[in-house]
Design an enzyme around this catalytic site. Structure first.
Site, PDB file in Angstrom:
ATOM      1  CB  CYS A 115      -0.941  -0.011   1.192  1.00 51.35           C
ATOM      2  SG  CYS A 115      -2.029  -1.465   1.188  1.00 51.35           S
ATOM      3  CG  HIS A 264      -3.544   2.849   1.098  1.00 49.61           C
ATOM      4  ND1 HIS A 264      -3.914   2.171  -0.041  1.00 49.61           N
ATOM      5  CD2 HIS A 264      -3.723   1.982   2.139  1.00 49.61           C
ATOM      6  CE1 HIS A 264      -4.295   0.948   0.292  1.00 49.61           C
ATOM      7  NE2 HIS A 264      -4.195   0.809   1.603  1.00 49.61           N
ATOM      8  CG  ASN A 294      -7.058  -1.573   0.197  1.00 46.30           C
ATOM      9  OD1 ASN A 294      -6.164  -1.463  -0.643  1.00 46.30           O
ATOM     10  ND2 ASN A 294      -6.812  -1.566   1.491  1.00 46.30           N
TER      11      ASN A 294
END
Length: 338
Positions: A115, A264, A294
């Site tokens: 990430c 993020h 995500n």
């Protein structure tokens, strides 16, 4: 010093879609409304069985070339961020170079980050441009976390989606033209086991693992992605606010100077917690993940592209980008739109 700019972004989402309705059918104890409210995601795209991060990276790059009329021969260096490569060797970037028709005189390498991968990739690209090694760097991020998820792991299946993104970083102003500022990066390997796929590498090559149920009722084995949600939340809550404040100061700005904080896109609950902790209003803290989930190392790029397409960001805006997660690893950079 040679300046570097984010000039263009494109992304690719796989065809298959997993909706909250689909998940609620599999897990009746989870309602559609509960998933949407807590996670902030309505649907996520899932790679086909025979579709890899490399395949998706090629798709995203070709979209970039077509959308912005970029000659593949103008690319001097290819960086590919993935934690789900096609092979141990060769590096996926070498295969991608051939499939994209890049020059044989271009550099190409993979790097393994999650990430925080986009931020780290930007730092590498800026270094290549600033040193004169490359004029145009193609930064590709691609991930298929869905292939690591146990079918019974309702927690992670609600969060993660598959995607790839392609970003052009250059030594001159083109297109979007966001000047890349100063970076702050961090690493803490003591948290490695809190977000991990244990099996499949040289430490534990046997992909067969014993299945266990965690405290939330999610089933995983060593061959699946394991995430200790509470520890990841604690790590993020402790490190990200200081990361943001430090990067703002490093770029000789105040918090009020930042027009948009693009983090993020982990999940809505965590993002809302971080927003409140750094004391930023909702208007300056975009959340753009409801349609894709995500997507690990592509979330910031997808958000930036969305903000650009609907004209939320404009010339002169200053944005702070922050990525954080598996590793532990974190990073931030401030960019300014020309």
């Amino acid at each position: 010093m040679i300046e570097s700019y984010i000039n263009h972004i494109s992304y690719y989402l796989p065809e298959k879609i997993l909706t909250n309705e689909n998940l609620a059918e599999e897990f009746p104890e989870w309602s559609v409304e509960k998933i949407a409210k807590k996670i902030g995601i309505n649907e996520r795209h899932i790679a086909a069985d025979d579709e890899t991060s490399l395949d998706m990276g090629v798709q995203a790059s070709n979209l970039l070339f077509k959308e912005y009329n970029i000659d593949p021969h103008s690319i001097d260096y290819l960086l590919f961020c993935t934690q789900s490569p096609d092979y141990f060797l060769p590096t996926s970037a070498c295969i991608m170079q051939e499939r994209l028709g890049l020059r044989k005189s271009s550099g190409a390498l993979d790097f393994n980050l999650g990430c925080s991968g986009f931020i780290y990739g930007l730092s590498l690209a800026k270094g290549l441009v600033a040193s004169g090694i490359a004029r145009n760097v193609l930064l590709v991020c691609g991930e298929t976390y869905s292939k690591f998820l146990n079918k019974s792991d309702k927690g992670n299946r609600t969060i993660f989606g598959d995607a790839a993104s392609a970003t052009l970083i250059s030594n001159e102003v083109k297109g979007m033209a966001a000047k890349i500022g100063e970076f702050d990066l961090g690493t803490d390997g003591s948290g490695a086991e809190n977000l991990i796929v244990k099996a499949g590498g040289m430490r534990q090559p046997n992909m067969v693992g014993h299945e266990v149920d965690d405290e939330y009722g999610n089933t995983t084995s060593d061959a699946d992605l394991f995430m200790n949600g509470s520890e990841i939340f604690n790590f993020t809550s402790l490190n990200v606010p200081e990361l943001v404040k430090g990067n703002v100061a490093k770029n000789k700005m105040q918090m009020d100077d930042i027009d948009h904080f693009v983090f993020h896109q982990a999940n809505a609950y965590m993002l809302n917690h971080l927003r409140k902790k750094i004391k930023v209003d909702k208007e300056r803290f975009p959340v753009r993940m409801n349609f894709c989930g995500n997507t690990v190392s592509s979330t910031i790029q997808i958000a930036l592209k969305s903000l650009q397409d609907d004209q939320t960001i404009k010339s002169g805006d200053k944005l702070l980008l922050a990525g954080f997660g598996v590793g532990y690893s974190w990073g931030a950079v401030t960019i300014e739109l020309k």
